[in-house]
Design an enzyme around this catalytic site. Structure first.
Site, PDB file in Angstrom:
ATOM      1  N   GLU A 283     -16.336   9.919  -6.460  1.00 39.62           N
ATOM      2  CA  GLU A 283     -15.767   9.806  -5.108  1.00 39.62           C
ATOM      3  C   GLU A 283     -15.803   8.352  -4.640  1.00 39.62           C
ATOM      4  OE1 GLU A 283     -17.338  14.249  -3.770  1.00 39.62           O
ATOM      5  OE2 GLU A 283     -18.398  12.468  -3.076  1.00 39.62           O
TER       6      GLU A 283
ATOM      7  N   ARG B  86     -21.666  19.881  -4.710  1.00 40.59           N
ATOM      8  CA  ARG B  86     -21.537  18.672  -5.503  1.00 40.59           C
ATOM      9  C   ARG B  86     -20.448  18.864  -6.543  1.00 40.59           C
ATOM     10  NH1 ARG B  86     -23.682  16.613  -1.971  1.00 40.59           N
ATOM     11  NH2 ARG B  86     -25.606  15.378  -1.871  1.00 40.59           N
TER      12      ARG B  86
ATOM     13  N   HIS C 235     -14.730  15.157   1.045  1.00 38.91           N
ATOM     14  CA  HIS C 235     -16.183  15.214   1.217  1.00 38.91           C
ATOM     15  C   HIS C 235     -16.582  15.001   2.682  1.00 38.91           C
ATOM     16  CE1 HIS C 235     -20.243  14.547  -1.024  1.00 38.91           C
ATOM     17  NE2 HIS C 235     -20.430  15.161   0.141  1.00 38.91           N
TER      18      HIS C 235
END
Length: 315
Positions: free
Chosen positions: A263, A234, A282
């Site tokens: 994000e 994270r 990600h």
């Protein structure tokens, strides 16, 4: 039974099927949803599927029919768990679906830091090799992994899989968790010692209230000047400005990260322009195989709930 998938595209880009989940109720799919659309789209839902769309107390108070939130991921920090519990809303998640994919991506990042395959492939594509005076060249130092120390912060299923891969490269693996575990894969180390001795530090732990931005200036300053930081967990675990400052001042050698605090990131994120910082969007978790597992386990979670036997229950 109305089932709403509030950010369906995240999980299924059109290469998977919703057919199995659709058998459990009236399934409504929204590829993407912004915060202002959530209440209207979920107001009649009995079950909501969400990957990254957040459900806080204010939203939950406006969803009178909601009985189950099926998080199509492992992390549950997007859900106000206390608010859900107070309203009698069950929450379930999908554990361990991406162990192999995330561990693989972790080493893809490590290998890119050490071998810079992309950098050199781009150089050849530009024609640099054709005009080189030598038969071979390197645009950055090439680093062998054998005997290097990999420090793992967090030692769950992904951390253990990463340790197994590291062993194949002949690396020495150390780990830190709140309490020491019995394992033959790695040696336990205190957190500061891990940061001080590791050649590569990789984060593999969930975001909690007590570890937000724990990787900060004080901890980064303990790292070797030749060390690298990897994060596939994270983004909020790292103080991004502190990391950017360390990279730009060459306090550490580099970083490779798959996650950021916001994000998509704003253009002001300091890591976007930091020196020797590689960022992937990600997608460590996003292999087709991993997403297939999420779909299958989410189906099982919802089916079990309907049958009165919730599995993977968080609350």
């Amino acid at each position: 039974m109305k089932i709403v998938a509030i950010d369906a595209y995240t999980l299924n880009h059109g290469d998977l099927s919703w057919e199995q989940i659709n058998t459990l109720g009236d399934l409504v799919l929204y590829d993407r949803s912004v915060d202002s659309e959530v209440v209207d789209r979920c107001k009649d839902a009995d079950i909501v599927l969400t990957n990254k769309v957040a459900f806080n107390d204010a939203i939950l108070q406006q969803l009178p029919n909601l009985k189950l939130i099926a998080v199509t991921a492992t992390g549950i920090n997007i859900i106000d768990i206390d608010a859900a519990r107070n309203k009698g809303i069950s929450v379930c998640n999908v554990p361990d679906y991406g162990t192999d994919s995330v561990a693989q991506h972790t080493f893809a990042l490590i290998l890119e830091l050490t071998n810079r395959v992309g950098l050199h492939a781009d150089s050849v594509a530009r024609g640099d090799w054709q005009v080189c005076k030598d038969f071979s060249y390197a645009l950055s130092p090439l680093i062998e992994l054998k005997d290097k120390i990999l420090g793992l912060v967090g030692f769950g299923s992904i951390g253990k899989k990463t340790a197994e891969i590291a062993a194949a490269f002949g690396m020495r693996v150390i780990y830190h968790t709140p309490s020491e575990k019995t394992t033959d894969l790695a040696e336990y180390a205190e957190l500061e010692d891990l940061f001080a001795t590791s050649d590569f530090i990789s984060l593999h732990l969930p975001l909690k209230a007590d570890n937000k931005e724990f990787v900060n200036k004080a901890l980064i300053s303990k790292m070797k000047a030749t060390a690298f930081l990897i994060n596939t967990s994270r983004g909020q675990l790292i103080n991004e400005q502190d990391l950017a400052d360390a990279l730009n001042s060459k306090t550490i050698a580099g970083a490779a990260i798959d996650v950021l605090s916001a994000e998509p990131p704003p253009v002001t994120n300091p890591l976007l322009t930091a020196k020797n910082c590689m960022i992937t969007p990600h997608n460590a978790w996003m292999s087709r195989e991993a997403r297939e597992r999420i779909m299958a386990i989410t189906f099982q979670n919802i089916q079990a709930y309907i049958n009165g036997a919730t599995i993977n229950k968080v609350t």
